[in-house]
Design an enzyme around this catalytic site. Structure first.
Site, PDB file in Angstrom:
ATOM      1  N   GLU A  29      21.663   5.771 -25.894  1.00 58.51           N
ATOM      2  CA  GLU A  29      22.129   4.349 -25.868  1.00 58.51           C
ATOM      3  C   GLU A  29      22.180   3.807 -27.323  1.00 58.51           C
ATOM      4  O   GLU A  29      21.331   4.251 -28.061  1.00 58.51           O
ATOM      5  CB  GLU A  29      21.151   3.366 -25.284  1.00 58.51           C
ATOM      6  CG  GLU A  29      20.771   3.588 -23.832  1.00 58.51           C
ATOM      7  CD  GLU A  29      19.709   2.773 -23.041  1.00 58.51           C
ATOM      8  OE1 GLU A  29      19.088   1.987 -24.003  1.00 58.51           O
ATOM      9  OE2 GLU A  29      19.513   3.061 -22.000  1.00 58.51           O
ATOM     10  N   GLU A  40      12.757   6.690 -21.290  1.00 64.96           N
ATOM     11  CA  GLU A  40      11.634   5.757 -21.706  1.00 64.96           C
ATOM     12  C   GLU A  40      10.377   5.837 -20.814  1.00 64.96           C
ATOM     13  O   GLU A  40       9.791   4.615 -20.630  1.00 64.96           O
ATOM     14  CB  GLU A  40      12.032   4.500 -21.917  1.00 64.96           C
ATOM     15  CG  GLU A  40      13.470   4.303 -23.010  1.00 64.96           C
ATOM     16  CD  GLU A  40      13.728   2.882 -23.434  1.00 64.96           C
ATOM     17  OE1 GLU A  40      13.036   1.955 -23.279  1.00 64.96           O
ATOM     18  OE2 GLU A  40      14.922   2.883 -24.180  1.00 64.96           O
TER      19      GLU A  40
END
Ligand SMILES: *[C@@H]1O[C@H](CO)[C@@H](O)[C@H](O)[C@H]1NC(C)=O
Ligand SMILES: *[C@@H]1O[C@H](CO)[C@@H](O)[C@H](O)[C@H]1NC(C)=O
Ligand SMILES: *[C@@H]1O[C@H](CO)[C@@H](O)[C@H](O)[C@H]1NC(C)=O
Ligand SMILES: *[C@@H]1O[C@H](CO)[C@@H](O)[C@H](O)[C@H]1NC(C)=O
Ligand SMILES: *[C@@H]1O[C@H](CO)[C@@H](O)[C@H](O)[C@H]1NC(C)=O
Ligand SMILES: *[C@@H]1O[C@H](CO)[C@@H](O)[C@H](O)[C@H]1NC(C)=O
Length: 474
Positions: free
Chosen positions: A271, A161
């Site tokens: 995730e 990210e």
């Protein structure tokens, strides 16, 4: 008798034979067993006991350094049906042999993030050029050294990210590819086998800017460097499926399948597991592993242990024991439904997929920085890549002699699970092959359950500690 002879004698006489999992390779859109060629689909859990806050200067432990804990967790994961873990913050100066070997023994692969939350150990998304230096590279190369020799190291994440908003889609993309180039060059020079390197993306689709799709295309495309800087796989952190009311369409999984249908690299959820409502029911699992989504290569549930943001499958107690949470039981039930034949043979994903050529036309958002010219390696990088980091850590698979879990594990109703141990296998773990944690011992009831905090608390703050299920009357 000379020591070396007695060692050989006992190794041959002993029952413990060191066996290694086949390593995983990338073949176009799929992950495959490098030896059998069978498809490998990730049935995973994100593994970062203590959260990122547990990682400091002068660490004495990281998620993969304590064999007692890894043995306990590997036994529970083997019963759960997991075949992959992802660990975010590892310290290359610690010894990971026991944990890596334990996970190897139960058929569990590891994906390792090379970065850490400490200063200088990740790319600063607000000012990437300032953090891209030889000290940073030395850290991430040391992580490679520490894990490159384990056969069950599936791959490395070059970043997590780094782009997590529309604004951070400027400036950062070329640094992600530059770091991948350096990692892959380092692996080429210093590892006996190719180890895939990929990126873990935030799901940023805002105000008409499909940053997610642009990130994937930017990272998979061919910029003429023979694949050196492109991602070998693409992880997506996805929390769009919440509870039993959701569906393939409501969660937007149909949109993801369309987006990644022609991907030239494997895509999986790095995730997943929205925690509203709680406890989780994991109704997305049969869909993720079902016939509609064979274009994806599975996913990793966020996350193994309960931390302040409340996504755990188990609760770590202060005395080294742990207590299963209802989420563990729910996930186990869902994973048991997976059609493992479909997982291994599914190949209706497209074939012969070439990486698209890097071009401005691949990028849909004007807010995404489509600069395909990568920064040169920083001063000192060439020397590190050709000679290797100094005092490089080493790792190797060791024989696992302790198979019985040494610390107590409590079921959701507080009863202690008896006889918990690992069962060495020689192939990837598969869901539903062990019968799981006995439902008698682990029968769960919501009666008397402490209320569960439901809000994501990534920003920290005052989330009260909540005690789970340990206090039930039997
Ligand atoms: C460890 O702590 C848990 C939770 O506080 C408690 O239920 C359990 O009895 C303790 N076990 C041992 C062996 O001390
Ligand atoms: C490993 O974890 C166990 C259980 O929490 C603990 O008792 C032990 O002290 C730890 N070992 C090390 C070396 O920190
Ligand atoms: C599992 O998948 C295989 C391969 O696609 C298929 O032939 C089989 O019918 C499936 N089994 C079930 C129970 O759906
Ligand atoms: C999967 O696709 C590859 C490449 O097209 C092909 O060689 C292989 O036979 C296929 N495998 C299965 C099980 O269909
Ligand atoms: C693209 O990035 C390179 C490398 O950092 C830089 O030299 C060049 O100026 C950038 N091009 C544009 C148009 O910003
Ligand atoms: C090792 O890395 C250096 C620097 O990137 C490169 O010039 C060299 O060709 C590499 N050597 C091998 C054997 O790959």
């Amino acid at each position: 008798m000379a020591p070396v002879v007695s060692f050989l004698t006992s190794a041959l006489a002993g029952a413990s034979v060191v066996t290694a999992l086949n390593s995983i390779a990338v073949k176009e859109q799929e992950l495959v067993d490098s030896s059998t060629g069978e498809r490998f689909v990730i049935v995973g859990v994100d593994y970062q006991p203590g959260g990122s806050q547990a990682y400091h200067d002068h660490n004495t432990q990281d998620p993969l350094s304590n064999g007692t804990v890894c043995l306990r967790d590997a036994a529970l994961m083997q019963q759960l049906g997991v075949n992959t873990i992802r660990s975010y913050n590892v310290d290359p100066t610690l010894n990971h042999d026991e944990c890596a070997s334990i996970f190897n023994d139960v058929g569990i692969y590891m994906i390792i993030d090379v970065n850490s939350p400490l200063g200088g150990q990740s790319i600063n998304q607000a000012d990437p050029s300032s953090s891209y230096d030889s000290d940073y590279l030395s850290h991430i190369f040391s992580v490679v050294e520490s894990f490159k020799s384990y056969p069950n190291t599936l791959g490395f994440f070059s970043g997590n990210e780094v782009i997590n908003s529309v604004a951070t889609a400027q400036g950062n993309p070329k640094y992600i590819r530059a770091v991948q180039r350096d990692l892959k060059n380092y692996i080429k020079n210093h590892s006996k086998r190719t180890i895939p390197v990929g990126y873990s993306a935030a799901d940023v689709r805002l105000n008409g800017n499909n940053i997610l799709q642009d990130t994937w295309n930017y990272l998979q495309c061919d910029n003429g460097d023979n694949g050196l800087s492109r991602s070998d796989f693409f992880g997506l952190n996805s929390y769009s499926w919440c509870g039993s009311e959701s569906s393939f369409q409501i969660a937007g999984y149909d949109v993801l399948v369309d987006m990644f249908d022609q991907s030239s690299i494997p895509v999986f959820f790095s995730e997943y597991g929205c925690n509203k409502p709680a406890p989780r029911v994991f109704d997305e699992v049969p869909t993720i592993y079902g016939p509609q989504m064979t274009v994806l290569s599975g996913g990793l549930v966020y996350e193994w242990t309960e931390e302040t943001d409340m996504y755990g499958l188990i609760q770590n107690n202060d005395n080294g024991t742990c207590t299963l949470l209802p989420d563990y039981m729910a996930l186990q039930g869902q994973l048991a439904k997976i059609n493992t034949t479909l997982l291994m043979t599914a190949n209706n994903t497209a074939t012969n997929l070439q990486a698209p050529k890097c071009a401005q036309s691949l990028i849909t958002s004007s807010k995404f920085d489509a600069n395909f010219t990568l920064p040169d390696p920083p001063p000192g990088a060439e020397a590190l890549i050709s000679s290797g980091v100094s005092n490089a850590p080493t790792g190797s698979i060791v024989s696992v002699t302790q198979t019985v879990v040494q610390v107590a594990v409590y079921a959701t109703n507080g009863a202690e699970l008896k006889g918990l141990k690992i069962t060495p296998v020689q192939a990837a773990n598969t869901p539903g092959n062990t019968g799981g944690v006995s439902s008698a011992a682990a029968a769960s009831t919501s009666k008397g359950m402490a209320p569960r905090m439901m809000d994501k608390a990534f920003t920290g703050g005052a989330v009260a500690a909540v005690v789970f299920g340990a206090a039930f009357a039997l």
